[in-house]
Write an enzyme that holds these catalytic residues in place. Structure first.
Site, PDB file in Angstrom:
ATOM      1  CG  HIS A 144      98.256 -63.034  -0.495  1.00  0.00           C
ATOM      2  ND1 HIS A 144      98.514 -61.720  -0.806  1.00  0.00           N
ATOM      3  CD2 HIS A 144      97.466 -63.512  -1.494  1.00  0.00           C
ATOM      4  CE1 HIS A 144      97.908 -61.417  -1.939  1.00  0.00           C
ATOM      5  NE2 HIS A 144      97.258 -62.481  -2.373  1.00  0.00           N
TER       6      HIS A 144
ATOM      7  CG  HIS B 134      92.716 -58.861  31.872  1.00  0.00           C
ATOM      8  ND1 HIS B 134      93.955 -59.475  31.758  1.00  0.00           N
ATOM      9  CD2 HIS B 134      92.963 -57.526  31.937  1.00  0.00           C
ATOM     10  CE1 HIS B 134      94.899 -58.551  31.765  1.00  0.00           C
ATOM     11  NE2 HIS B 134      94.322 -57.358  31.871  1.00  0.00           N
TER      12      HIS B 134
END
Ligand code: RB5
Length: 149
Positions: free
Chosen positions: A103, A14
């Site tokens: 990375h 929510h």
């Protein structure tokens, strides 16, 4: 780098519902095919109930990448990272999104729905989806993440 011809799953609790709806609408406009795994309202729910299914589907190779959102982004990220092949990155700026792909070859982005500007979140997601893993010296580092000693 996410191939737009593939389907991209999105899930939230929510706390991330409104951002999920915003991102979904804008990603569809950009030509992405979205699979919405819920939640479907602002009614209070438990984030693992929505994040586990998405993470499992990515872990099993059904989807290549995914977007998860909760209030802080933390609970969603922690849940997704329980799976061996998941590298979920909590991102709140463009640099984080760029680096987690470049990375870390992150395959899931986790966003803090209650602490991020929605337009900025859309830009962050775009960077996440369009940045390629650099490879090279990062390959062995990424492989070492799931090597438990
Ligand atoms: C829900 O109130 C909130 O705890 C959740 O969205 C998330 O921030 C948990 O990490």
């Amino acid at each position: 780098m996410f191939d737009k011809r593939k389907t991209l799953p999105i899930a939230s609790d929510h706390g991330g519902y409104e951002l999920k709806e915003f991102l979904k609408k804008n990603l569809i406009k950009e030509g992405y095919k979205i699979k919405d795994l819920g939640t479907y309202s602002t009614e209070s729910v438990d984030y693992p109930d929505y994040i586990h299914p998405l993470a499992k589907l990515v872990n099993d190779g059904i989807y290549e990448m995914g977007i998860i959102i909760c209030g802080s982004g933390n609970g969603a990220q922690m849940t997704a990272n329980k799976y061996l092949k998941i590298r979920a990155a909590l991102c709140w700026n463009k640099e984080q999104a760029y680096l987690c792909r470049l990375h870390n070859n992150a395959n899931i982005i986790s966003l803090p729905g209650r602490f991020i500007d929605f337009n900025n979140a859309f830009k962050i997601v775009n960077i996440f989806l369009t940045t390629k893993f650099e490879g090279g010296r990062h390959i062995k580092r990424v492989e070492k993440i799931s090597r438990i000693k």
